[in-house]
Design a protein around this motif. Structure first.
Motif, PDB file in Angstrom:
ATOM      1  N   ASP A 288      31.034  25.940  59.321  1.00 53.02           N
ATOM      2  CA  ASP A 288      30.833  25.441  60.677  1.00 53.02           C
ATOM      3  C   ASP A 288      32.002  25.790  61.582  1.00 53.02           C
ATOM      4  OD1 ASP A 288      32.664  22.779  60.534  1.00 53.02           O
ATOM      5  OD2 ASP A 288      31.624  23.087  58.661  1.00 53.02           O
ATOM      6  N   TRP A 291      30.987  29.261  63.150  1.00 46.65           N
ATOM      7  CA  TRP A 291      29.671  29.558  63.722  1.00 46.65           C
ATOM      8  C   TRP A 291      29.777  30.211  65.088  1.00 46.65           C
ATOM      9  CZ3 TRP A 291      27.303  24.394  61.704  1.00 46.65           C
ATOM     10  CH2 TRP A 291      26.646  24.643  60.494  1.00 46.65           C
ATOM     11  N   HIS A 303      17.813  29.739  60.605  1.00 44.10           N
ATOM     12  CA  HIS A 303      17.187  28.567  60.006  1.00 44.10           C
ATOM     13  C   HIS A 303      16.879  28.887  58.547  1.00 44.10           C
ATOM     14  CE1 HIS A 303      15.041  24.791  60.082  1.00 44.10           C
ATOM     15  NE2 HIS A 303      14.027  25.369  59.481  1.00 44.10           N
ATOM     16  N   GLY A 354      28.534  20.105  58.046  1.00 42.34           N
ATOM     17  CA  GLY A 354      27.918  20.554  59.293  1.00 42.34           C
ATOM     18  C   GLY A 354      28.853  20.480  60.476  1.00 42.34           C
ATOM     19  N   GLN A 369      25.415  16.964  58.250  1.00 39.77           N
ATOM     20  CA  GLN A 369      24.319  17.924  58.416  1.00 39.77           C
ATOM     21  C   GLN A 369      24.583  19.128  57.514  1.00 39.77           C
ATOM     22  OE1 GLN A 369      25.982  17.204  61.724  1.00 39.77           O
ATOM     23  NE2 GLN A 369      24.859  15.276  61.611  1.00 39.77           N
ATOM     24  N   TYR A 371      24.390  22.528  55.511  1.00 40.04           N
ATOM     25  CA  TYR A 371      23.782  23.824  55.826  1.00 40.04           C
ATOM     26  C   TYR A 371      23.892  24.720  54.606  1.00 40.04           C
ATOM     27  CZ  TYR A 371      22.776  28.192  58.269  1.00 40.04           C
ATOM     28  OH  TYR A 371      22.221  29.382  58.659  1.00 40.04           O
ATOM     29  N   ARG A 372      22.759  25.056  54.031  1.00 41.85           N
ATOM     30  CA  ARG A 372      22.628  25.996  52.920  1.00 41.85           C
ATOM     31  C   ARG A 372      23.423  25.552  51.680  1.00 41.85           C
ATOM     32  NH1 ARG A 372      20.248  30.856  53.969  1.00 41.85           N
ATOM     33  NH2 ARG A 372      19.992  31.554  56.111  1.00 41.85           N
TER      34      ARG A 372
ATOM     35  N   ARG B 496      18.835  27.532  65.736  1.00 45.08           N
ATOM     36  CA  ARG B 496      18.702  28.326  64.527  1.00 45.08           C
ATOM     37  C   ARG B 496      17.338  28.987  64.563  1.00 45.08           C
ATOM     38  NH1 ARG B 496      21.255  23.832  60.430  1.00 45.08           N
ATOM     39  NH2 ARG B 496      23.428  24.265  60.912  1.00 45.08           N
ATOM     40  N   ASP B 547      15.474  18.128  63.341  1.00 45.70           N
ATOM     41  CA  ASP B 547      15.129  19.529  63.506  1.00 45.70           C
ATOM     42  C   ASP B 547      13.840  19.624  64.324  1.00 45.70           C
ATOM     43  OD1 ASP B 547      15.540  22.410  62.603  1.00 45.70           O
ATOM     44  OD2 ASP B 547      13.470  22.057  62.000  1.00 45.70           O
TER      45      ASP B 547
END
Lengths: 393, 692
Positions: A288, A291, A303, A354, A369, A371-372, B496, B547
């Motif tokens: 993050d 980004w 996404h 996140g 949050q 992410y991946r 995203r 989301d």
């Protein structure tokens, strides 16, 4: 003796028939019962000094045994080396040991906590999988020491206790990973035992410290190597302004951590190809912070694909994108080391929280949050065949 | 967009300044009355005999002279222009209201040019609280060469000026617009999704002219003729009053009985003279607040001042002390024009007109001939006697049609067809006769032409029980009735692909949030134009934020947490306006062997866009090694492709020979202009650009 099993707690190898048993301590049909006592082996190997039922040997390939002292039947199977109670169906279902290593302050514990939380909740629901703690200790430790600290109190963790400070032991968290297979009403679950152990970063700051974890790493089926880009001199200037940068005291560069882990794995490698066969997931955490500098079309800003399979194409896109970033971050040496020493490795870019934590080591007020975060483990599991994949590669 | 406020006495024009803040012309730069008797033809002037453009436009009756009262309104007993004949135009014909308005608008356009605001092209106009006369106003503007972009109620424009209409901010405010001939008191319910509902409007024939009359009577007393006619002294009284806006004392020379007399006035005297008039206005506010409580509406805590009369020194302080409300007064005379000028960049704005079919309260206990309420809505609670006196308002309970006074609001069933705000808006919800109960007068409009296909949005019920909600209105669960939407701090959005991840900090006592979004333009993929979801706190934590799939277009998102405690009405809103992302072009490279006419390996590049767009000039770069090249310097430029137009979903392919190499290599496309952001070029799959 066929040594095809690895204890998920002590990572020692043994044959299935060597699995021991522990008396339940309940009254037997004859009316006798064994008294609880201290198990010196258990105390020595794990540090657990409570009183338990007596250990005895029997045919470990069977799920039950009869205590020779009280004639009570028991289902408690124990590791013949450390006397830890093994997970139910251990040796009868697949089991995979996942080691998590990384430099100091690279975020391993936070990553592991979020990874397991995601597998138990959001990602697990999407994949149709379940992750359950295999023993009471894991339930208690993960609940109170990890999940509650991070998710309920929003507190980040203090440094992990080093193996040296823990009498050379690590304390893995052991889970049973289940996934339904088949279709319609004929589905049947497939279980795997997953053992995670979280190492202290200091354990990888010198060759001597790495040796303490040798057994664990050498017997791991897969290794997740957590690297912190903020510890890379070429990447630090690119971090988002205001990012809390890790201090440099006691922190080694990621490439050096990789070199030590590689050296240790190479020493234990039995293959003739000269390449390390243990799949290695190289995870760049805290993404993050970068980004803003990534291209809008970067896979690391996209996404993540959803579905009940591991998406190979997306993973390869991320792999190539991270490799490209390594050039920007002055980390090409990492790629060279990996390409010349490992048969299977894959780059990942994740953010466990996140957003960066607050300066006082709290989770941001907006919450967590991820992410991946589950991609590395799902890749490893897909390599083992425990999770299906979409696409080739 | 320019905003034009056509007042009773003066008109103002505003436009966005360099810093985005509106620039408004001076209060008295352009009179809103037209002198049709001059040798040079009609021109805006504040001379005796000049005709008010607004009066005729919004009442549909003959124009009134400057300095006098709108037709049908209460007027001073000795108004010298009460029965003035309709003026003749330059060619001998009578000038209609639209022509008079055109003269004023043209003068405003000239004034804009003189002040550096440029020539107005598209304008936003304001309607008085009554809402009638929009078609005539539009015609007048269009005949002057102006394009009408927005038509808003004056109260809504004033609310925009004060920033009361904000994303995520849900509040109830009063707008007190004090003009020359009357005052309008409007209760607005502002929802957080850019919806403003004009719940109630009370009009009073109580404006600057009445102040001038009070001043003129004082002048008569000083001149020794307390019973003399006030008409001749009205212009001087107006000048004195306006001068006191700038100075504590003012002087004027007035002709009286064949001699010039110098008269003076100070602010204290003026304050004493107009105290009874102010009390009338405050009484109307109090009565409206009682009505608000009776009907269970949100009680407003803030009163916004508008109109030239509100510029009078001490107005805000007096009202605040008298009413106990927070009174905001920031250039109130320019509020309407300023708010209108803001609409150009405001985007979607919905204006709903609240119920008007309520009955006025009995007025028997009110001997004051000026009354307190001339509104047909009657929320002011008291009927103005002059209404029946004028023969146009027979009284409560009657439905006899007739022209309304300026600022007077009438039930929808009484309005002429052309006055229905929704009738000339094809995109507005048009309930049929069977859908509209006979006593409901709700008219609604979406004031953004871009939203032609958008269904009308209805927020939570704010209207009294008699007002029917459209079928699409979500009925809030009973448990939510005690919850208040409040802005959330630290609202952030991360795009995203075509998803949007929303995160915010939850107030401690909130367990649910309401999230609404609207796309500025229809999504080519057919995604819904607007959305409104409830997000539970547990769900938020479970999923790591909220989301939303909103596509790549510009989107406005508002988030309000539901809490047991109401929000601070002046709290910053929690809303995000995200610009559209450029059109996306995906490309992929496929390596083939032995294509006809080409030796060795060839690569076929295929470009596909989801929407029509311009593909910029590109370089096709071939790079060696494991690492994907980041620029042309990392490889060899194989070909440069000129810019070209791409149609939606129609592939554009290019074949080119690929050099023979050993080991891995890459084939990538890069825009020639590195800063070219008009189109986003992205590989369909990054790893598949590795061609060997």
């Amino acid at each position: 003796m066929a040594a095809d099993l690895v204890c998920p707690y002590c990572y020692e190898t043994f044959a299935a028939r060597d699995i021991g048993f522990r008396c339940s301590g309940r009254p037997s049909p004859t009316g006798r019962r064994c008294a609880f006592e201290r198990d010196p082996v258990l105390a020595e190997r794990t540090g657990r000094r409570g009183e338990v039922g007596p250990a005895f040997r029997a045919d470990g390939r069977k799920p039950t045994a009869v205590c020779p002292a009280c004639a009570a039947e028991t289902t408690y199977r124990i590791c013949p080396v450390c006397h830890s109670t093994l997970p139910v169906q251990f040796g009868m279902v697949g089991h995979r040991l996942i080691a998590m290593v990384g430099a100091k302050a690279s975020g391993k514990t936070v990553y592991m906590t979020v990874l397991l939380h995601e597998l138990m909740n959001r990602v697990g629901a999407g994949l149709g999988t379940a992750l359950m703690a295999s023993d009471d200790l894991t339930i208690r430790r993960f609940g109170s020491d990890y999940e509650e600290q991070l998710y309920r109190h929003g507190r980040l963790f203090h440094g992990t206790r080093t193996a040296a400070a823990n009498d050379g032991r690590v304390e893995p968290l052991v889970f049973r990973f289940s996934r339904s297979r088949g279709r319609l009403n004929r589905s049947r679950p497939r279980h795997s035992v997953l053992s995670f152990f979280d190492t202290a970063g200091e354990d990888f700051n010198s060759r001597e410290n790495v040796e303490l974890n040798t057994r664990y790493l050498a017997n791991a089926d897969g290794v997740i190597l957590i690297l912190d880009p903020l510890q890379m001199p070429g990447a630090r200037p690119l971090a988002r302004p205001g990012t809390v940068l890790p201090g440099s005291e006691g922190v080694d560069e990621p490439v050096n951590v990789l070199s030590r882990v590689t050296n240790m794995l190479m020493a234990r490698q039995k293959g003739s190809s000269g390449l390390i066969r243990t799949p290695l997931a190289v995870v760049f955490a805290k993404l993050d912070a970068f980004w803003d500098t990534l291209d809008p079309g970067s896979p690391l800003r996209g996404h993540p694909p959803a579905g009940d399979r591991f998406d190979t194409a997306d993973s390869l896109d991320v792999h190539e994108e991270v490799r490209r970033l390594l050039k920007e971050w002055e980390g090409v040496r990492i790629d060279q080391d990996l390409a010349t020493h490992y048969r299977r490795y894959r780059y990942f870019g994740v953010s466990a929280l996140g957003a960066g934590p607050t300066p006082d080591a709290l989770v941001a007020p907006t919450g967590i949050q991820p992410y991946r975060v589950t991609d590395p483990l799902l890749w490893l599991l897909s390599e083992f065949g425990a999770v299906p994949r979409r696409g080739r590669g | 967009m320019h905003g034009i406020d056509l007042g009773d006495s003066y008109a103002r024009i505003a436009w966005p300044g360099p810093d985005g803040a509106p620039v408004v012309t001076g209060a008295t730069d352009v009179p809103a009355t037209v002198d049709v008797t001059g040798p040079d033809g009609p021109r805006p002037a504040r001379t005796a005999g000049a005709r008010s453009a607004r009066a005729g436009l919004f009442t549909g009756t003959a124009e009134r002279p400057a300095g006098a009262w709108p037709a049908g309104a209460w007027r001073p007993t000795d108004d010298p222009f009460a029965d003035a004949p309709l003026p003749a135009g330059p060619r001998g014909g009578a000038l209609g209201p639209e022509a008079l308005t055109g003269v004023v608008l043209a003068a405003l356009a000239r004034r804009s040019r003189e002040c550096g605001g440029g020539t107005p092209q598209e304008v936003a106009l304001a309607l008085p609280a009554g809402g009638g006369g929009e078609p005539a106003l539009r015609r007048a503007a269009e005949q002057t060469g102006l394009r009408v972009g927005q038509v808003l109620p004056e109260s809504v424009a004033a609310a925009l000026h004060y920033g009361a209409v904000r994303d995520g901010a849900r509040l109830s405010v009063l707008v007190y617009d004090q003009g020359a001939t009357g005052s309008d008191l409007s209760l607005l319910a502002v929802d957080g999704d850019r919806t403003v509902r004009v719940l109630e409007t009370v009009s009073q024939p109580l404006g600057g002219d009445h102040w001038d009359e009070a001043v003129a009577r004082e002048l008569l007393r000083r001149l020794g003729s307390p019973d003399g006619p006030v008409g001749p002294l009205l212009p001087a009284a107006e000048r004195l009053r306006l001068a006191l806006d700038e100075a504590p004392e003012a002087w004027q020379r007035v002709p009286w009985e064949g001699a010039e007399h110098e008269v003076s006035l100070d602010r204290e005297t003026l304050r004493a003279l107009v105290e009874p008039l102010r009390e009338l206005g405050a009484g109307a506010v109090g009565t409206l607040l009682e009505t608000v409580q009776d009907r269970g509406w949100d009680v407003p805590g803030t009163l916004l001042l508008a109109g030239g009369l509100s510029e009078a020194p001490g107005t805000a302080e007096w009202l605040e002390e008298r009413l106990g409300l927070t009174v905001r007064s920031r250039t109130p005379g320019a509020a309407v024009a300023s708010g209108l000028a803001l609409t150009g960049d405001f985007g979607l704005l919905r204006v709903l007109t609240g119920p008007a079919a309520t009955r006025p309260r009995p007025t028997d206990d009110d001997p004051d001939p000026r009354g307190r309420d001339t509104s047909s809505g009657g929320s002011g609670g008291r009927r103005a006697p002059n209404a029946s006196r004028a023969g146009r308002r027979p009284g409560p309970g009657t439905t006899a049609p007739g022209p309304a006074r300026p600022g007077e609001r009438r039930p929808a069933e009484e309005r002429p067809a052309e006055e229905e705000p929704w009738r000339d808006r094809p995109w507005a919800d048009r309930p049929g006769p069977s859908e509209r109960p006979p006593d409901a007068a709700e008219a609604e409009a979406v004031t953004n032409a871009d939203t032609a296909a958008a269904p009308p949005h209805h927020g939570p019920e704010q209207a009294p029980p008699r007002t029917p909600e459209p079928p699409t209105a979500p009925a809030p669960p009973a448990a939510d009735q005690a919850l208040h939407p409040v802005p959330v701090p630290q609202l952030r959005a991360t795009r995203r692909d075509d998803h949007l991840l929303l995160v915010w900090a939850w107030p401690p006592d909130s367990r649910e949030a309401r999230v609404r979004w609207s796309l500025d333009a229809p999504d080519p993929g057919g995604l819904p134009r607007t959305g409104d979801v409830r997000c539970g706190r547990r769900s938020y934590q479970h999923d790591g934020g909220l989301d939303l799939r909103v596509g790549r277009g510009a989107v406005t998102v508002t988030v309000a947490a539901l809490t047991p405690h109401p929000a601070d009405p002046l709290a910053e809103p929690s809303a995000l306006i995200l610009p559209a992302r450029p059109p996306l072009v995906r490309y992929e490279a496929v390596v083939r062997r032995g294509l006809p006419g080409l030796r060795g390996r060839t690569a076929r590049l295929t470009f596909v866009a989801d929407t029509p767009c311009e593909l910029p000039a590109l370089q096709v770069v071939h790079g060696l090694g494991r690492i994907c090249p980041a620029g042309a310097a990392d490889g060899t430029v194989l070909r440069e492709l000129p810019a070209r137009r791409l149609e939606a979903r129609i592939p554009f392919t290019v074949d080119l020979p690929l050099p023979a190499t050993r080991g891995p290599s890459w084939l990538i496309c890069l825009p020639l202009g590195p800063d070219d952001a008009a189109t986003e070029l992205r590989p369909a799959s990054l790893h598949r650009l590795k061609v060997s």
